[in-house]
Design a protein around this motif. Sequence first.
Motif, mmCIF file in Angstrom:
data_model
loop_
_atom_site.group_PDB
_atom_site.id
_atom_site.type_symbol
_atom_site.label_atom_id
_atom_site.label_comp_id
_atom_site.label_asym_id
_atom_site.label_seq_id
_atom_site.Cartn_x
_atom_site.Cartn_y
_atom_site.Cartn_z
ATOM 1 N N GLY A 235 0.774 -1.243 0.000
ATOM 2 C CA GLY A 235 0.000 0.000 0.000
ATOM 3 C C GLY A 235 0.800 1.284 0.000
ATOM 4 N N ALA A 236 2.050 1.262 -0.477
ATOM 5 C CA ALA A 236 2.851 2.493 -0.479
ATOM 6 C C ALA A 236 2.192 3.588 -1.307
ATOM 7 C CB ALA A 236 4.257 2.206 -1.002
ATOM 8 N N ASN A 237 1.454 3.206 -2.366
ATOM 9 C CA ASN A 237 0.813 4.215 -3.223
ATOM 10 C C ASN A 237 -0.349 4.931 -2.537
ATOM 11 O OD1 ASN A 237 -0.801 1.939 -3.181
ATOM 12 N ND2 ASN A 237 -1.394 2.081 -5.339
ATOM 13 N N ARG A 238 -0.775 4.471 -1.369
ATOM 14 C CA ARG A 238 -1.840 5.162 -0.637
ATOM 15 C C ARG A 238 -1.388 6.550 -0.180
ATOM 16 N NH1 ARG A 238 -6.067 1.625 1.008
ATOM 17 N NH2 ARG A 238 -5.567 -0.570 0.654
ATOM 18 N N LEU A 239 -0.080 6.754 -0.096
ATOM 19 C CA LEU A 239 0.430 8.070 0.295
ATOM 20 C C LEU A 239 -0.025 9.158 -0.664
ATOM 21 C CD1 LEU A 239 4.125 7.110 1.159
ATOM 22 C CD2 LEU A 239 2.351 7.748 2.791
ATOM 23 N N LEU A 240 -0.201 8.806 -1.935
ATOM 24 C CA LEU A 240 -0.502 9.808 -2.951
ATOM 25 C C LEU A 240 -1.859 10.472 -2.745
ATOM 26 C CD1 LEU A 240 0.817 7.857 -6.068
ATOM 27 C CD2 LEU A 240 1.982 9.647 -4.771
ATOM 28 N N SER A 241 -2.742 9.842 -1.975
ATOM 29 C CA SER A 241 -4.071 10.424 -1.740
ATOM 30 C C SER A 241 -4.092 11.363 -0.537
ATOM 31 C CB SER A 241 -5.102 9.310 -1.520
ATOM 32 O OG SER A 241 -4.797 8.576 -0.339
ATOM 33 N N LEU A 242 -2.967 11.498 0.164
ATOM 34 C CA LEU A 242 -2.921 12.311 1.381
ATOM 35 C C LEU A 242 -2.341 13.691 1.077
ATOM 36 C CD1 LEU A 242 -1.484 9.518 3.703
ATOM 37 C CD2 LEU A 242 -3.841 10.363 3.669
ATOM 38 N N PRO A 243 -2.944 14.761 1.623
ATOM 39 C CA PRO A 243 -2.475 16.116 1.300
ATOM 40 C C PRO A 243 -1.029 16.366 1.701
ATOM 41 C CG PRO A 243 -4.107 16.149 3.092
ATOM 42 C CD PRO A 243 -4.122 14.783 2.508
ATOM 43 N N GLU A 244 -0.543 15.680 2.740
ATOM 44 C CA GLU A 244 0.837 15.902 3.183
ATOM 45 C C GLU A 244 1.869 15.446 2.151
ATOM 46 O OE1 GLU A 244 -1.621 15.654 6.908
ATOM 47 O OE2 GLU A 244 -1.563 14.602 4.986
ATOM 48 N N TYR A 245 1.447 14.587 1.225
ATOM 49 C CA TYR A 245 2.394 14.055 0.248
ATOM 50 C C TYR A 245 2.038 14.483 -1.171
ATOM 51 C CZ TYR A 245 3.432 11.252 4.357
ATOM 52 O OH TYR A 245 3.756 10.863 5.634
ATOM 53 N N ARG A 246 1.442 15.660 -1.297
ATOM 54 C CA ARG A 246 1.150 16.189 -2.640
ATOM 55 C C ARG A 246 2.424 16.584 -3.370
ATOM 56 N NH1 ARG A 246 -3.942 19.738 -0.527
ATOM 57 N NH2 ARG A 246 -5.526 18.084 -0.628
ATOM 58 N N ASP A 247 3.453 16.918 -2.612
ATOM 59 C CA ASP A 247 4.750 17.206 -3.220
ATOM 60 C C ASP A 247 5.316 15.901 -3.786
ATOM 61 O OD1 ASP A 247 7.409 17.654 -3.822
ATOM 62 O OD2 ASP A 247 7.818 18.857 -2.047
ATOM 63 N N PRO A 248 5.459 15.802 -5.126
ATOM 64 C CA PRO A 248 5.903 14.533 -5.729
ATOM 65 C C PRO A 248 7.253 14.064 -5.206
ATOM 66 C CG PRO A 248 5.082 16.040 -7.406
ATOM 67 C CD PRO A 248 5.174 16.831 -6.135
ATOM 68 N N ASP A 249 8.168 15.005 -4.973
ATOM 69 C CA ASP A 249 9.496 14.612 -4.488
ATOM 70 C C ASP A 249 9.403 13.984 -3.096
ATOM 71 O OD1 ASP A 249 10.706 15.512 -6.783
ATOM 72 O OD2 ASP A 249 11.152 17.499 -5.982
ATOM 73 N N LYS A 250 8.597 14.587 -2.229
ATOM 74 C CA LYS A 250 8.436 14.067 -0.870
ATOM 75 C C LYS A 250 7.797 12.682 -0.897
ATOM 76 C CE LYS A 250 6.394 15.279 3.614
ATOM 77 N NZ LYS A 250 5.606 16.298 4.358
ATOM 78 N N ALA A 251 6.736 12.541 -1.704
ATOM 79 C CA ALA A 251 6.054 11.249 -1.793
ATOM 80 C C ALA A 251 6.974 10.187 -2.387
ATOM 81 C CB ALA A 251 4.784 11.387 -2.634
ATOM 82 N N HIS A 252 7.704 10.564 -3.431
ATOM 83 C CA HIS A 252 8.582 9.616 -4.112
ATOM 84 C C HIS A 252 9.682 9.132 -3.175
ATOM 85 C CE1 HIS A 252 10.492 7.691 -7.536
ATOM 86 N NE2 HIS A 252 11.631 8.298 -7.252
ATOM 87 N N LYS A 253 10.229 10.042 -2.391
ATOM 88 C CA LYS A 253 11.303 9.696 -1.457
ATOM 89 C C LYS A 253 10.827 8.671 -0.427
ATOM 90 C CE LYS A 253 14.518 11.905 1.788
ATOM 91 N NZ LYS A 253 14.915 13.209 2.412
ATOM 92 N N LEU A 254 9.636 8.914 0.145
ATOM 93 C CA LEU A 254 9.113 7.991 1.156
ATOM 94 C C LEU A 254 8.688 6.669 0.532
ATOM 95 C CD1 LEU A 254 8.393 7.388 4.041
ATOM 96 C CD2 LEU A 254 6.249 8.638 3.751
ATOM 97 N N MET A 255 8.077 6.714 -0.645
ATOM 98 C CA MET A 255 7.655 5.477 -1.299
ATOM 99 C C MET A 255 8.854 4.604 -1.659
ATOM 100 S SD MET A 255 4.524 6.914 -3.681
ATOM 101 C CE MET A 255 4.173 5.345 -4.470
ATOM 102 N N ASN A 256 9.944 5.228 -2.107
ATOM 103 C CA ASN A 256 11.161 4.466 -2.404
ATOM 104 C C ASN A 256 11.718 3.805 -1.153
ATOM 105 O OD1 ASN A 256 11.202 4.929 -5.133
ATOM 106 N ND2 ASN A 256 12.695 6.583 -5.057
ATOM 107 N N TYR A 257 11.673 4.549 -0.053
ATOM 108 C CA TYR A 257 12.170 4.012 1.212
ATOM 109 C C TYR A 257 11.344 2.803 1.638
ATOM 110 C CZ TYR A 257 12.965 3.603 6.226
ATOM 111 O OH TYR A 257 13.233 3.111 7.469
ATOM 112 N N LEU A 258 10.015 2.918 1.552
ATOM 113 C CA LEU A 258 9.150 1.811 1.929
ATOM 114 C C LEU A 258 9.345 0.618 0.994
ATOM 115 C CD1 LEU A 258 5.860 3.746 2.761
ATOM 116 C CD2 LEU A 258 7.508 2.798 4.373
ATOM 117 N N SER A 259 9.490 0.897 -0.295
ATOM 118 C CA SER A 259 9.649 -0.185 -1.266
ATOM 119 C C SER A 259 10.938 -0.961 -1.044
ATOM 120 C CB SER A 259 9.627 0.379 -2.686
ATOM 121 O OG SER A 259 8.384 0.991 -2.963
ATOM 122 N N SER A 260 11.948 -0.286 -0.477
ATOM 123 C CA SER A 260 13.224 -0.960 -0.215
ATOM 124 C C SER A 260 13.170 -1.812 1.050
ATOM 125 C CB SER A 260 14.348 0.068 -0.088
ATOM 126 O OG SER A 260 14.192 0.846 1.084
ATOM 127 N N GLY A 261 12.042 -1.790 1.760
ATOM 128 C CA GLY A 261 11.880 -2.627 2.939
ATOM 129 C C GLY A 261 11.799 -1.860 4.232
#
Length: 362
Positions: A235-261
């Motif tokens: 469910g890492a892509n669920r971040l994209l629906s939250l206003p705190e992660y509207r900044d693509p760079d911020k969302a991408h950074k956290l999603m990459n971190y989660l995807s790496s484990g």
Amino acid sequence: MEISERKKKILAAVVDEYIRTAEPVGSKVIAENAGLGCSSATIRNELAELAALGYLEQPHTSAGRVPTPMGYRMYVNELMEKQRFSIEETDDLNRRLNQKLQELDDTISNVSKLASQLTDYPALALTAQQAPTIKRFDLIYVDANTFIIVVMLSGNTVKNKLVHLPISVDQKMVQRLSSLFNSNFTGITEDQITPFLINATERASDDTMGLTSVIAAFAIEVLTEANTPETSVSGANRLLSLPEYRDPDKAHKLMNYLSSGGECILPPSGSLTGCDEVRVLIGPENVAEELKDSSVVLASYDAGDNTRGLIGVVGPTRMDYSAVAAKLSFLAAGLSRRLGGGDAPPEGMHNKLIIKGDEPNE
């Protein structure tokens, strides 16, 4: 520093409203909705004092207030109401838990998916044996240049390795090594298999032509693998629906971190010991830099066979801590009953919840 009951009520009202709207909260909204029986002017003064104490901050000069990590910590530790499920909600959660465990063979993947579905946030699940050891060695002679190493771990997992030798060995030597390893290498952890122990075993075995080191190396390899947590992220892509992660760079950074484990997301092994304990890590309390603007809610469960499991949910600091903690607590209790030996929580059971976290700053 102790704060007054009125300040605590106002802080709780600000957090509840901010969780609901994701917008800075002003004194007028609190005066209208919180039922405190005091004027907007009084509330403004209290908000200013809470900001001066570090519990709130003001994003813009004319805006309302939002909680700081210190404010959220006070809220989680003292102010939020622990959520309890109705009988209908409990029955629904039980059905979903039972169904998911029956549908999928990969329990860890299943747990992270279910946690993400229940909370609408990204979720991680992890299992690891608690200080794994080897219960038994069997060395099976095949021929003069071949034997098989078989080890049974404390969690009853069995590992084996076929060893080809450039030299000839006899069956008696293999049997003697098997006895030595069962005497000296069972019931100990990986870090207890030291060069001193290996050398002492080599000396005790007379002439084994270096085979002691070969078997010990396999034992260390097996224990290292058993001590490495198995992790699943959903469910890492669920971040994209939250206003705190509207900044693509911020969302991408956290999603990459989660995807790496998200290896730094979970606390050290053993720091959560009960299936009904929940830990909340808010913003800067997290170890990983990628999580400094997010919060993590963790629950522990008994995965059976001397194995502990941990579930972690990641979201904004604005997340609904009470709801998320209650759902993870229920899920952890159900998994412990099912995987640790027993049934899922009985229908109609209200969840028990213990919040663990750092004390608010003085």
